[in-house]
Design a protein around this motif. Structure first.
Motif, PDB file in Angstrom:
ATOM      1  N   ARG A  48       0.827  -1.201   0.000  1.00 48.12           N
ATOM      2  CA  ARG A  48       0.000   0.000   0.000  1.00 48.12           C
ATOM      3  C   ARG A  48       0.867   1.259   0.000  1.00 48.12           C
ATOM      4  O   ARG A  48       0.577   2.225  -0.722  1.00 48.12           O
ATOM      5  N   ALA A  49       1.926   1.240   0.797  1.00 45.67           N
ATOM      6  CA  ALA A  49       2.825   2.383   0.832  1.00 45.67           C
ATOM      7  C   ALA A  49       3.598   2.515  -0.479  1.00 45.67           C
ATOM      8  O   ALA A  49       3.822   3.626  -0.976  1.00 45.67           O
ATOM      9  N   ILE A  50       3.999   1.389  -1.046  1.00 48.56           N
ATOM     10  CA  ILE A  50       4.706   1.431  -2.333  1.00 48.56           C
ATOM     11  C   ILE A  50       3.804   2.030  -3.404  1.00 48.56           C
ATOM     12  O   ILE A  50       4.252   2.853  -4.219  1.00 48.56           O
ATOM     13  N   LEU A  51       2.532   1.642  -3.400  1.00 46.51           N
ATOM     14  CA  LEU A  51       1.593   2.192  -4.374  1.00 46.51           C
ATOM     15  C   LEU A  51       1.486   3.704  -4.229  1.00 46.51           C
ATOM     16  O   LEU A  51       1.470   4.429  -5.229  1.00 46.51           O
ATOM     17  N   LYS A  52       1.433   4.189  -3.002  1.00 42.53           N
ATOM     18  CA  LYS A  52       1.358   5.639  -2.824  1.00 42.53           C
ATOM     19  C   LYS A  52       2.614   6.315  -3.351  1.00 42.53           C
ATOM     20  O   LYS A  52       2.554   7.372  -3.982  1.00 42.53           O
ATOM     21  N   SER A  53       3.772   5.705  -3.108  1.00 39.21           N
ATOM     22  CA  SER A  53       5.023   6.307  -3.582  1.00 39.21           C
ATOM     23  C   SER A  53       5.068   6.379  -5.104  1.00 39.21           C
ATOM     24  O   SER A  53       5.707   7.267  -5.669  1.00 39.21           O
ATOM     25  N   GLU A  54       4.377   5.445  -5.748  1.00 44.14           N
ATOM     26  CA  GLU A  54       4.381   5.412  -7.216  1.00 44.14           C
ATOM     27  C   GLU A  54       3.357   6.369  -7.834  1.00 44.14           C
ATOM     28  O   GLU A  54       3.500   6.772  -8.987  1.00 44.14           O
ATOM     29  N   THR A  55       2.328   6.719  -7.066  1.00 43.53           N
ATOM     30  CA  THR A  55       1.232   7.500  -7.644  1.00 43.53           C
ATOM     31  C   THR A  55       1.145   8.930  -7.124  1.00 43.53           C
ATOM     32  O   THR A  55       0.432   9.743  -7.696  1.00 43.53           O
ATOM     33  N   LYS A  56       1.867   9.257  -6.037  1.00 46.80           N
ATOM     34  CA  LYS A  56       1.767  10.609  -5.504  1.00 46.80           C
ATOM     35  C   LYS A  56       2.464  11.603  -6.425  1.00 46.80           C
ATOM     36  O   LYS A  56       3.321  11.235  -7.237  1.00 46.80           O
TER      37      LYS A  56
END
Length: 414
Positions: free
Chosen positions: A245-253
């Motif tokens: 979930r955190a990796i996804l945020k890092s990729e989309t922010k």
């Protein structure tokens, strides 16, 4: 030595002259004291041996295997899933983790952050996070313990979560300045219940290896740590675990206008993923000896046995028992008060306690073979001392590190 007025043969080569000078070395451990501060800690002989190896290529098969094993074992120490998320091993200190969070998981234009503070290092994390925002931004809220040594009541955290609409909650499992232990499991459950979209960020620098951490079971999103405390490796490695979930945020922010190059997950995660799969990759040269010494330290944790258990649970339980015994003697035999008030909210890797004239106590201990340290919490730093009991010092009773420390401490207090 100068060469002057010396007649040499015409065919003499100056390369034949060998000037011998003493090799100047420095022994960091020449004082031979027992190191009992809250990190760095005493290393096992096996870890020291791994640290002293000759260098190898950072892409050779032997180092690739060492890095792979270290990453996989770090998952086990965090009690994380064997494939989901990604363990972090990056050259740097534990403080580097602050910027790993700030540069990868925070969008200063939109995100609101709640930081729980129980001491100096919690405040440091708050300061680091705040640097990603404009000065005096109201998007970063600090919820602090009322007094030094206090924890933060769950109802106060619940109230903030209900009214704040936070994107991240940041907390320190053990604040080394006070020895206060937060109940991460209860706080995480509260977050999942009240604010399920909030990412859970935990500083585990002084807790990984000596406190219970269930990364997947508790639904944590990123933990940051370091190699030099209860893990039992030398300083120099920033460790951690990050969720999908955190990796996804890092990729989309949204990318930061003044983003970070060295701490970018976009740079590091492919490298770590490659090494974990047994394939060398390159972004920045890894410290090969440090990582191999980490591998040895992690292996010792996972092979540790205590009271019928083997692995991280055994290691945590041994730290707990060593800590409880130490604190009971401090409070019941020496009649001293813990900074952390009660055993229930006290860390198991160190003890912070009030003494009269801390410099005198610290100096006495040093002169008698034990290195302890003073306080750093701004409100009480001149009133207390801190003793670390982590790694081999806490887990290998044959060393007599803890029993000897207590005996000497009793003399220091007379």
């Amino acid at each position: 030595m100068r060469l002057r007025n010396i007649l040499l043969p015409n065919n003499y080569k100056f390369s034949n002259i060998i000037i011998k000078r003493p090799l100047v070395t420095m022994s960091l451990s020449k004082e031979q004291t027992k190191l009992l501060i809250p990190g760095p800690i005493t290393l096992s002989k096996e870890v020291v041996g791994a640290l002293g190896q000759q260098s190898v290529s950072h892409t050779c098969p032997s180092f690739t295997t060492s890095f792979k094993e270290s990453l996989k074992m770090l998952r086990q120490v965090y009690v994380a899933h064997e494939t989901r998320g990604m363990p972090l091993i990056i050259s740097g200190s534990g403080t580097l983790g602050f910027d790993l969070v700030g540069s990868n998981l925070i969008d200063p234009a939109d995100d609101k952050i709640l930081v729980l503070s129980t001491g100096f290092f919690s405040d440091e994390f708050h300061e680091a996070i705040s640097t990603y925002y404009v000065e005096d931004s109201n998007q970063v809220k600090r919820l602090s313990a009322t007094n030094a040594g206090d924890t933060i009541p769950l109802n106060e955290i619940e109230n903030e979560l209900q009214n704040g609409n936070y994107d991240l909650i940041v907390m320190t499992q053990v604040d080394t300045s006070t020895g206060v232990l937060l109940d991460i499991e209860k706080i995480a459950n509260l977050v999942h219940k009240i604010s399920p979209n909030t990412l859970i960020v935990v500083d585990t620098v002084c807790s990984l290896g000596c406190e219970t951490i269930k990364f997947d079971q508790w639904g944590l999103d990123i933990c940051i740590s370091a190699s030099q405390k209860a893990i039992g490796a030398p300083p120099g490695l920033s460790l951690g675990m990050v969720s999908d979930r955190a990796i996804l945020k890092s990729e989309t922010k949204k990318p930061l206008r003044n983003g970070s190059y060295y701490t970018s997950f976009k740079k590091w995660l492919p490298i770590l993923k490659a090494f974990e799969s047994g394939k060398p990759a390159y972004f920045a040269t890894p410290p090969v000896q440090l990582i191999d010494s980490l591998r040895v330290a992690l292996r010792q944790i996972l092979e540790f046995s205590y009271e019928g258990q083997i692995g991280i649970d055994a290691r945590v339980n041994k730290h707990r028992d060593t800590s409880d015994n130490f604190k009971n003697i401090i409070t019941k035999e020496f009649n001293l008060s813990l900074v952390s008030k009660t055993l229930n909210n006290s860390a198991h890797g160190l003890t912070a306690f009030y003494v009269n004239n801390p410099p005198s106590v610290i100096n006495f201990m040093q002169q008698h073979g034990y290195t302890i340290t003073g306080g750093i919490h701004k409100d009480i730093k001149s009133k207390y001392v801190r003793v670390g009991h982590m790694g081999v010092s806490a887990c290998d009773d044959s060393l007599n590190d803890i029993s000897g420390c207590l005996s000497t401490l009793g003399d220091a207090l007379k």
